[in-house]
Design an enzyme around this catalytic site. Structure first.
Site, short mmCIF file in Angstrom:
data_model
loop_
_atom_site.label_atom_id
_atom_site.label_comp_id
_atom_site.label_asym_id
_atom_site.label_seq_id
_atom_site.Cartn_x
_atom_site.Cartn_y
_atom_site.Cartn_z
CG ASP A 1 2.41 -3.82 4.85
OD1 ASP A 1 3.20 -3.23 3.48
OD2 ASP A 1 1.02 -2.56 4.79
CD GLU B 1 -0.70 1.05 6.22
OE1 GLU B 1 -0.62 1.90 6.31
OE2 GLU B 1 -0.61 0.23 5.99
CD GLU C 1 -4.67 13.72 0.45
OE1 GLU C 1 -5.12 12.63 0.09
OE2 GLU C 1 -5.20 14.35 1.04
CG HIS D 1 -3.83 0.65 2.96
ND1 HIS D 1 -2.71 0.65 1.75
CD2 HIS D 1 -4.91 0.76 1.30
CE1 HIS D 1 -3.05 1.22 0.76
NE2 HIS D 1 -4.50 1.35 0.62
CG ASP E 1 -2.33 -3.77 3.13
OD1 ASP E 1 -3.59 -4.46 3.14
OD2 ASP E 1 -1.85 -2.43 3.18
#
Length: 238
Positions: A8, A10, A53, A153, A158
């Site tokens: 995963d 980010e 965001e 997150h 994750d």
């Protein structure tokens, strides 16, 4: 050896094509579907700010990332860790798109040239649970995976949750050891045939604890299949 990496990322935003970058990479290793704890977790300085965001989602500030390495400085080590493994990614096109962009900027070939294959658990979930929400949180709830610690997150967290989700999604698909026509096992060793009729075999009844554990496994398999298990249908028909 069956080696899989649950991966995963980010990022600073949603578009690698528009200049967004990876800021965190989390990888969890599975060997024969078992966690090895040989994980990889890195943060990167993207040389740009995260979109507002995106920052709300991961909470990783530019100040925190200021002293972290750039992706290209770690790229060879990352590829060495991933090399030859099968990757498991939720919404794979997103993460692969970012990784390919980072590799391109580092002057390296795309991800697919370094790994054995890529499994998209989002595509799997959509096929198994059509018309339902299939986000990571939704799958954790549906499959009984504890995600109570996921307030923001994070790539490693994750990836760890996705490893549990993947194992639940694919429960019951483990390969069976079978003999070929020459009477050899899958490891190439000779397997001697034994006539069990020559033995008096005792019958051991399961204990209440074993029956309860067995029922718990059946419930998990039934939940992972969306209630499509054969034995439940037979039970209801009877």
């Amino acid at each position: 050896m069956t080696r899989q990496i649950v991966l995963d990322t980010e990022t600073t935003g949603l578009s690698a094509a528009d200049g967004d970058r990876i800021i965190e990479l989390g990888c969890v290793e599975l060997v024969h579907r078992k966690l090895t704890r040989n994980n990889l977790h890195l943060y990167f300085n993207p040389d740009r700010e995260s979109h507002e965001e995106a920052l709300k989602v991961h909470g990783i500030t530019s100040e925190f990332l200021r002293d972290k390495p750039r992706f290209h400085q770690c790229a060879q080590d990352i590829l060495e860790y991933l090399r030859g493994a099968e990757l498991i990614i939720h919404n794979a096109s997103f993460d692969v798109g970012f990784l390919d962009r980072e590799l391109q900027l580092a002057g390296l070939p795309p991800l697919a040239e370094h790994v054995a294959g890529i499994i998209d658990t989002l595509a799997m979930a959509k096929e198994m649970f059509p018309g339902k929400r299939n986000s990571l949180d939704a799958l954790c709830d549906r499959l009984g995976v504890d995600n109570s610690g996921r307030t923001l997150h994070g790539a490693l967290l994750d990836a760890e949750l996705l490893a549990d989700v993947y194992i639940n999604l694919t429960r019951g698909q483990d390969a069976l050891l079978v003999m070929d026509e020459a009477g050899s096992g899958s490891d190439g060793l000779a397997v001697a045939a034994v006539d069990l009729r020559l033995f008096s075999l005792p019958v051991l009844a399961a204990t209440p604890e074993e029956r309860a554990a067995h029922e718990d496994v059946l419930v998990q398999i039934d939940k992972a299949s969306g209630g499509k298990t054969v034995w439940r249908n037979f039970s209801e028909a009877a």
